[in-house]
Design a protein around this motif. Structure first.
Motif, mmCIF file in Angstrom:
data_model
loop_
_atom_site.group_PDB
_atom_site.id
_atom_site.type_symbol
_atom_site.label_atom_id
_atom_site.label_comp_id
_atom_site.label_asym_id
_atom_site.label_seq_id
_atom_site.Cartn_x
_atom_site.Cartn_y
_atom_site.Cartn_z
ATOM 1 N N SER A 1 1.421 -1.300 -0.414
ATOM 2 C CA SER A 1 0.452 0.328 0.281
ATOM 3 C C SER A 1 0.916 0.884 -0.064
ATOM 4 O O SER A 1 0.273 2.111 -0.623
ATOM 5 C CB SER A 1 -0.867 0.001 1.216
ATOM 6 O OG SER A 1 -0.203 -0.092 2.287
ATOM 7 N N HIS A 2 2.080 1.123 0.061
ATOM 8 C CA HIS A 2 3.370 2.310 0.027
ATOM 9 C C HIS A 2 2.912 2.882 -1.651
ATOM 10 O O HIS A 2 2.916 4.013 -1.654
ATOM 11 C CB HIS A 2 4.589 1.452 0.341
ATOM 12 C CG HIS A 2 4.892 1.694 1.853
ATOM 13 N ND1 HIS A 2 4.879 2.968 2.370
ATOM 14 C CD2 HIS A 2 5.741 0.802 2.489
ATOM 15 C CE1 HIS A 2 5.482 2.977 3.959
ATOM 16 N NE2 HIS A 2 5.911 1.829 3.976
ATOM 17 N N TRP A 3 3.217 1.273 -2.487
ATOM 18 C CA TRP A 3 3.466 2.388 -3.955
ATOM 19 C C TRP A 3 1.705 2.119 -4.166
ATOM 20 O O TRP A 3 1.761 2.683 -5.426
ATOM 21 C CB TRP A 3 4.451 0.952 -4.426
ATOM 22 C CG TRP A 3 5.436 1.059 -3.796
ATOM 23 C CD1 TRP A 3 5.963 0.466 -2.473
ATOM 24 C CD2 TRP A 3 6.528 1.987 -4.293
ATOM 25 N NE1 TRP A 3 7.415 0.723 -2.667
ATOM 26 C CE2 TRP A 3 7.221 1.396 -3.702
ATOM 27 C CE3 TRP A 3 6.551 2.911 -5.218
ATOM 28 C CZ2 TRP A 3 8.958 1.929 -3.650
ATOM 29 C CZ3 TRP A 3 7.551 3.334 -5.334
ATOM 30 C CH2 TRP A 3 8.882 3.192 -5.084
ATOM 31 N N LEU A 4 0.647 1.155 -3.934
ATOM 32 C CA LEU A 4 -0.778 0.959 -4.541
ATOM 33 C C LEU A 4 -1.299 1.777 -2.685
ATOM 34 O O LEU A 4 -2.603 0.753 -2.702
ATOM 35 C CB LEU A 4 -0.605 -0.042 -5.443
ATOM 36 C CG LEU A 4 -1.767 -0.408 -5.868
ATOM 37 C CD1 LEU A 4 -2.515 0.714 -7.052
ATOM 38 C CD2 LEU A 4 -1.776 -1.819 -5.962
ATOM 39 N N PRO A 5 -1.780 2.944 -3.190
ATOM 40 C CA PRO A 5 -3.259 2.868 -2.268
ATOM 41 C C PRO A 5 -4.396 2.518 -2.717
ATOM 42 O O PRO A 5 -4.652 2.028 -3.811
ATOM 43 C CB PRO A 5 -3.274 4.205 -1.871
ATOM 44 C CG PRO A 5 -1.241 5.297 -2.210
ATOM 45 C CD PRO A 5 -1.199 3.788 -3.741
ATOM 46 N N SER A 6 -5.049 2.260 -1.801
ATOM 47 C CA SER A 6 -6.752 1.968 -1.792
ATOM 48 C C SER A 6 -7.318 3.013 -3.068
ATOM 49 O O SER A 6 -6.599 4.537 -2.850
ATOM 50 C CB SER A 6 -7.533 1.938 -1.298
ATOM 51 O OG SER A 6 -7.390 2.572 -0.115
ATOM 52 N N LEU A 7 -8.383 2.737 -3.462
ATOM 53 C CA LEU A 7 -8.749 4.060 -4.556
ATOM 54 C C LEU A 7 -9.758 4.482 -3.300
ATOM 55 O O LEU A 7 -9.392 6.524 -4.088
ATOM 56 C CB LEU A 7 -9.689 3.174 -4.747
ATOM 57 C CG LEU A 7 -9.369 2.049 -5.901
ATOM 58 C CD1 LEU A 7 -10.739 2.058 -7.592
ATOM 59 C CD2 LEU A 7 -8.607 3.241 -7.573
ATOM 60 N N GLN A 8 -9.795 4.442 -2.305
ATOM 61 C CA GLN A 8 -10.527 5.698 -1.353
ATOM 62 C C GLN A 8 -9.416 6.369 -1.017
ATOM 63 O O GLN A 8 -9.506 7.733 -0.847
ATOM 64 C CB GLN A 8 -10.906 4.652 -0.432
ATOM 65 C CG GLN A 8 -11.379 5.517 1.472
ATOM 66 C CD GLN A 8 -12.475 6.110 0.164
ATOM 67 O OE1 GLN A 8 -13.867 6.124 -0.547
ATOM 68 N NE2 GLN A 8 -12.542 7.870 0.828
#
Length: 746
Positions: free
Chosen positions: A498-505
């Motif tokens: 999630s560092h590199w790919l945060p959630s869409l929210q």
């Protein structure tokens, strides 16, 4: 004589042909990799382990420190390239990262950057400070794409949190405790991890390392990886196989010659053992594609058991009063012996360790083959078998001792039971189910592993797996989980995807924060300094599919996989205590802590409890068998002797080792199987000289073989060998106490 030789040749020709056919059909490979022995974890965890970590199962690592580390690094890297061993750490360059993430720059904000946006003055100081850092690769690579420097901050902060390495002049670098290391990571092809290949490659690498140490003074070079464990364990297993097997066979030959004084008796005993070994090998290659060398070390025990059939058979056939073949009592005892020992080893077939299943199959099939040889072939040689007077004289002296003790059986057994009970009260037994009992690697290699885990930042970290139905749900779950951990320790570290790919929210929230800062004029300094207008704050959102189609794909798939039915990710966490992490994991569905050694130790503990139950069941089955075959009174006496033997064996092994493991219990199970053999032969053939002689030979051979195992460097083999040696010694002296006149005719 011609008929005998023809039968022997025909027998072994059939076995060899069967073995050749089985080997050709299955084409098994041999392994010394300790990790291949380990049982599988929880099904979801095991699947995630295969998805993410299987690619690193064959990894090797080298570190260089000292004044000549760069020269040694380059020299060794060239040697690896020349030997087709390629480095595997390929992180995208800063320019590649900038190209990948720039379209989504305003949706990707690091926590540090967001904090500076909360105050205009703070942001201006931050912005100017970043621009004034000469040679800042993150600013220079991203400024043309994003004058707000949000992209530069995103890449820089994530690299610091996700990677412990830096790249200096093309060399992977890590600084730890004031020392700078150069690092090489590489994966080996599976064909390099076979027994002979692993030994050959490991020796070649170590030879090159020694040459580098001589060529470059003040160099400290460290190596680690499964290759070196495999090679070390393979060499140890080969050494122990040849040493233990060779010494055991020589000792057995000496025993047989002393008793029978004929060359043919040595050959017959050897043929019995050879039949067992070939029969066991046939079954093992048919049922297992990969055979572990430790299986063959444990299987040396088959020599000590199979030769018992030859001893009992030859001593019975040497009775001149029988016209032909075995006596009825010996026939019955041989069959009961096969059944009881086979039942004992059947408990291994359901073991969580492949090693134990292989040992069970090998020994069961080997015993059947040895029994068939004893029953079908040995009687043909009856007329050539004689017993030496000195061996019969020794057995008669032993009988005098046994008969004297037999008259005192009640006080002896009561005293022993009371004494053992007191010992258990003074020093209760404890159990150690640590998976390290399987490992025979040297202390030097284990220290190398620890050092490299420290360099990788994994020594004090804990791994967590997460599962969800979709990628968005998984990313949100990970963010919420990390948020709770931040409340426990704001400074804890993790390498979540999630560092590199945060959630869409979260990306939508980031866009709102950035837009608000722009509207407040916080970002005006970027336009004044660069003379360019700030791009629209409405950028597209980054998705899993988009990132999986970029240069970032290898790193994304190494930490997150999206499948039609589920999405999986893992992360390493440090700075949070185990108790705190366990507490948070238990609050979350689909979240698991991955601790392979701990999980395997727990499985070994479960199997140890199963073995304890098996020992009780073995005692019950023994009592039922003896009650049916002899009488309830005899059965109670024999089970009492079995109990005294097992309890004394466990206490002595616990006192010597400091604790017991499941391998001690496996030894106890085998002791029960062998003890039943002795009790059956004593009850059927009584304290006759030739019966006592056969049992004495059996006990001596078994104690010798298992005594050899107790000299093993592998803790598991040592525990097993010690247990059986002590147990057989006890049952040898106590089993004659079971001789009573049966109430039923045989």
């Amino acid at each position: 004589m011609t008929k005998r030789i023809t039968v022997i040749v025909g027998w072994f020709s059939s076995l060899v042909l069967l073995f050749a056919a089985a080997f050709w059909l299955s084409k098994p490979t041999f392994s010394a990799d300790m990790f291949s022995l380990l049982p599988k974890s929880h099904s979801q965890i095991a699947y995630a382990e295969d998805v993410f970590f299987q690619q690193n199962a064959n990894r090797i690592m080298f570190s260089f420190a000292g004044n000549n580390k760069n020269k040694a690094f380059d020299d060794f890297q060239k040697w690896l390239d020349d030997n087709a061993i390629k480095s595997t750490f390929n992180f995208p360059s800063v320019n590649d990262l900038a190209q990948t993430f720039s379209p989504f720059k305003h949706a990707l904000l690091s926590d540090t950057y967001k904090q500076t946006l909360s105050n205009k003055t703070t942001f201006e100081h931050y912005y100017l400070e970043q621009l004034n850092q000469l040679g800042n690769p993150f600013v220079s690579a991203t400024l043309s794409k994003d004058i707000s420097l949000s992209l530069a901050a995103f890449i820089e902060d994530n690299l610091k949190q996700s990677q412990v390495f830096t790249l200096e002049q093309g060399r992977l670098t890590r600084r730890l405790k004031g020392v700078e290391y150069r690092i090489i990571l590489a994966n080996l092809a599976p064909e390099n991890l076979g027994v002979n290949k692993s030994i050959e490659l490991a020796e070649a690498i170590l030879k090159k390392i020694n040459a580098l140490n001589e060529a470059y003074p003040n160099l400290t070079m460290t190596y680690s990886g499964v290759l070196f464990h495999t090679a070390e364990n393979a060499k140890q297993a080969k050494y122990e196989m040849s040493l233990f097997g060779g010494i055991s066979l020589l000792a057995l030959i000496a025993m047989v010659f002393w008793v029978f004084r004929r060359l043919n008796s040595i050959l017959l005993a050897s043929f019995t053992v050879l039949s067992a070994l070939i029969g066991g090998a046939i079954a093992m290659v048919l049922l297992f594609n990969t055979i572990h060398l430790l299986t063959l070390v444990f299987a040396v025990t088959l020599i000590g058991i199979a030769i018992d059939y030859a001893f009992h058979g030859m001593t019975d056939l040497a009775k001149k009063e029988h016209e032909k073949g075995y006596s009825k009592g010996t026939q019955s005892a041989l069959l009961l012996s096969l059944i009881t020992t086979t039942l004992g080893y059947c408990c291994l077939l359901g073991a969580p360790l492949t090693l134990l299943s292989q040992v069970g199959v090998f020994v069961i099939a080997g015993l059947v083959s040895a029994w068939l040889f004893t029953v079908l072939v040995l009687p043909l040689w009856q007329s050539t078998l004689t017993l030496s007077p000195s061996s019969l004289l020794m057995s008669k002296k032993l009988i005098n001792v046994f008969e004297y003790c037999n008259h005192l059986k009640t006080p002896i057994l009561i005293t022993l039971l009371a004494f053992i009970s007191a010992l258990f009260l003074i020093k209760p037994i404890s159990f150690n189910d640590d998976v390290k009992l399987l490992n025979a690697s040297s202390d030097h290699l284990m220290l190398n592993e620890k050092k490299h885990l420290l360099l990788l930042g994994q020594w004090d970290s804990q791994i967590v797996f997460m599962f969800e139905n979709s990628d968005e749900a998984l990313l949100q779950k990970q963010e919420q989980f990390l948020k709770r951990l931040t409340q426990l320790n704001p400074n804890f570290k993790h390498n979540s995807i999630s560092h590199w790919l945060p959630s869409l929210q979260k990306q939508s929230d980031n866009q709102a924060v950035f837009k608000q800062a722009k509207n407040k004029g916080t970002l005006d300094i970027a336009e004044r300094v660069t003379g360019q207008a700030l791009a629209s704050t409405k950028s597209p959102l980054l998705t899993y599919e988009t990132l999986a189609a970029s240069a970032f794909k290898p790193l994304l798939l190494s930490q997150m996989v999206v499948e039609p039915s589920q999405s999986i990710t893992w992360m390493s966490i440090s700075g949070i205590s185990s108790d705190q992490l366990i507490n948070e994991v238990e609050k979350s569905k689909g979240v698991y802590i991955y601790n392979k050694p701990q999980q395997i130790s727990a499985l070994l503990s479960d199997y140890r409890e199963y073995l304890l139950l098996s020992l009780v069941l073995a005692g019950l089955i023994s009592w039922l068998l003896f009650s049916w075959r002899f009488s309830i009174k005899i059965a109670l006496l024999q089970v009492t002797i079995l109990s005294v033997v097992v309890l004394s064996m466990l206490w002595i092994c616990n006192a010597i080792q400091g604790s017991l493991s499941l391998f001690n219990l496996l030894g106890a199970l085998l002791v029960i199987a062998l003890a039943i053999d002795y009790l059956v032969f004593y009850q059927i053939n009584k304290l006759e000289p030739k019966n006592v002689l056969a049992i004495s030979l059996s006990a001596a051979s078994s104690m010798w073989v298992f005594g050899m195992l107790s000299a093993s460097e592998t803790p598991a083999i040592f525990s097993f060998g010690l247990s059986v040696m002590v147990g057989i010694l006890a049952i040898y002296f106590l089993s004659p106490l079971s001789v009573l006149k049966p109430q039923k005719e045989l």
